[in-house]
Design a protein around this motif. Sequence first.
Motif, short mmCIF file in Angstrom:
data_model
loop_
_atom_site.label_atom_id
_atom_site.label_comp_id
_atom_site.label_asym_id
_atom_site.label_seq_id
_atom_site.Cartn_x
_atom_site.Cartn_y
_atom_site.Cartn_z
N LYS A 239 71.91 13.37 -13.64
CA LYS A 239 72.90 12.44 -14.20
C LYS A 239 72.45 12.05 -15.61
CE LYS A 239 76.54 10.06 -12.88
NZ LYS A 239 77.53 10.95 -13.28
N THR A 240 71.15 11.81 -15.77
CA THR A 240 70.61 11.42 -17.08
C THR A 240 70.79 12.55 -18.09
OG1 THR A 240 68.98 10.16 -15.84
CG2 THR A 240 68.59 10.39 -18.20
N LEU A 241 70.56 13.80 -17.64
CA LEU A 241 70.73 14.94 -18.55
C LEU A 241 72.16 15.04 -19.09
CD1 LEU A 241 68.85 18.01 -16.99
CD2 LEU A 241 68.26 16.74 -19.05
N GLU A 242 73.12 14.54 -18.28
CA GLU A 242 74.52 14.60 -18.71
C GLU A 242 74.77 13.81 -19.99
OE1 GLU A 242 77.21 13.49 -15.56
OE2 GLU A 242 76.43 15.10 -14.28
N GLU A 243 73.82 12.90 -20.35
CA GLU A 243 73.98 12.12 -21.58
C GLU A 243 73.76 12.98 -22.82
OE1 GLU A 243 71.39 8.70 -21.36
OE2 GLU A 243 72.09 8.26 -19.32
N LEU A 244 73.17 14.16 -22.63
CA LEU A 244 72.86 15.02 -23.78
C LEU A 244 74.00 16.01 -24.05
CD1 LEU A 244 69.22 15.95 -22.74
CD2 LEU A 244 69.84 14.58 -24.73
N ASP A 246 75.61 19.68 -24.64
CA ASP A 246 75.38 20.94 -23.90
C ASP A 246 74.08 21.67 -24.22
OD1 ASP A 246 77.49 20.96 -22.33
OD2 ASP A 246 78.41 22.80 -23.16
N GLU A 247 73.90 21.95 -25.53
CA GLU A 247 72.78 22.76 -25.99
C GLU A 247 71.44 22.12 -25.60
OE1 GLU A 247 72.96 23.00 -30.18
OE2 GLU A 247 71.28 24.40 -30.35
N TYR A 248 71.37 20.80 -25.73
CA TYR A 248 70.14 20.09 -25.42
C TYR A 248 69.93 19.99 -23.91
CZ TYR A 248 69.49 18.92 -30.26
OH TYR A 248 69.26 19.00 -31.60
N ARG A 249 71.06 19.74 -23.21
CA ARG A 249 70.96 19.64 -21.75
C ARG A 249 70.43 20.94 -21.17
NH1 ARG A 249 76.14 18.07 -20.08
NH2 ARG A 249 76.70 20.25 -19.81
N ASP A 250 70.95 22.06 -21.68
CA ASP A 250 70.54 23.39 -21.22
C ASP A 250 69.04 23.58 -21.45
OD1 ASP A 250 69.87 26.31 -21.92
OD2 ASP A 250 71.78 26.50 -20.85
N PHE A 251 68.57 23.21 -22.67
CA PHE A 251 67.17 23.40 -23.02
C PHE A 251 66.25 22.57 -22.13
CE2 PHE A 251 63.58 21.92 -25.80
CZ PHE A 251 62.87 23.12 -25.80
N ARG A 255 63.48 23.59 -19.17
CA ARG A 255 62.07 23.14 -19.18
C ARG A 255 61.71 22.46 -17.86
NH1 ARG A 255 60.52 19.93 -24.43
NH2 ARG A 255 58.77 19.51 -23.06
N MET A 256 62.68 21.73 -17.33
CA MET A 256 62.42 21.06 -16.05
C MET A 256 62.23 22.08 -14.93
SD MET A 256 65.06 17.91 -16.55
CE MET A 256 65.12 17.31 -14.88
N VAL A 257 63.04 23.13 -14.97
CA VAL A 257 62.91 24.17 -13.93
C VAL A 257 61.51 24.79 -14.02
CG1 VAL A 257 63.70 26.48 -13.23
CG2 VAL A 257 65.37 24.68 -13.73
N LEU A 258 61.07 25.10 -15.25
CA LEU A 258 59.74 25.69 -15.42
C LEU A 258 58.64 24.76 -14.90
CD1 LEU A 258 60.08 27.30 -18.97
CD2 LEU A 258 59.90 28.47 -16.76
N ARG A 259 58.84 23.46 -15.16
CA ARG A 259 57.84 22.49 -14.68
C ARG A 259 57.82 22.44 -13.15
NH1 ARG A 259 57.74 17.29 -18.21
NH2 ARG A 259 56.88 16.03 -16.53
N ILE A 260 58.98 22.48 -12.57
CA ILE A 260 59.04 22.47 -11.10
C ILE A 260 58.34 23.71 -10.57
CG2 ILE A 260 60.58 22.67 -9.10
CD1 ILE A 260 62.57 20.86 -10.55
N GLN A 261 58.64 24.86 -11.22
CA GLN A 261 58.02 26.11 -10.74
C GLN A 261 56.51 26.06 -10.86
OE1 GLN A 261 59.97 29.18 -12.97
NE2 GLN A 261 61.48 29.53 -11.37
#
Length: 270
Positions: A239-244, A246-251, A255-261
């Motif tokens: 929900k917080t990412l939605e404040e950004l 598109d381009e920034y939200r995607d980036f 990064r969050m996915v990589l951190r989770i991995q």
Amino acid sequence: MEAEGRAAVLVYDSVDRERFLREIYPMRKPAVLKGIPLGSCTSKWTVDYLSTTGGRQEVKVHVASIPQMDFINKNFIYRTLPFDVFVKRAAESVHTEYFLSEDEKYYLRSLGVDARKVMDNFLIQVIGRKRVILFSPQDAPYLYLTGDKSEVLDVENPDLRKYPQFAKAQCYECQLDPGDVLFIPALWFHNTVAKEFGVGVNVFWKHLPANCYDKTDTYGNKDPVAASRAMQILDRALKTLEELPDEYRDFYARRMVLRIQSKSYSNHYK
Ligand SMILES: O=C(O)CCC(=O)C(=O)O
């Protein structure tokens, strides 16, 4: 795309409790156990026996016009039948009395008073043969999940144009004959195809320490407490990412996915 192929579920003969607990259970992989003494049910539970001794009590059954019941889009209806009538109908391939079509399929999922789900499971195939396809929880990214269910219904002949990632999932398969017991570790996805009329008894049990489960979860259906808390926090992060824009939200999402991995995937599965 090349499919990952299929692996046979390991089969063990006449395993006793000690060997199961020592050798098989710790691997957290499905296993077919043959030759477990199940008593007389495997020969006794014929269609005649079940309909005579099961009585006329009304049961609510799933009825579908095709064999693949879809538990996401619900391509079946519920109908109530006396148990004896249900058993006879479920055992015939063409029906004289029916709800949808003369070759409709029936499924009765009868829960005990203490029904459980997100747990380790013994699927005890009492009568009838069943083919079971399983997928490891590590293949969840390729299974097109809605909640905890896969959208891919026809796992034998998946539509790879619609579900291209599915080809990357490693499929484990086995056939259950009457008297076989399949160990399904918690979180493993499973799809069963009855080859004929059959009865299976599922026994679920908690394998994590008691404090991992929600105390109000009498039926053991919920995710472990820490998993549902983490999911809620993730929902808030999304929900917080939605404040950004598109381009920034995607980036930042990547990064969050990589951190989770890197932080959470077990080394074993990397
Ligand atoms: O009914 C079946 O064939 C499988 C049921 C099962 O394994 C489950 O409910 O988790």
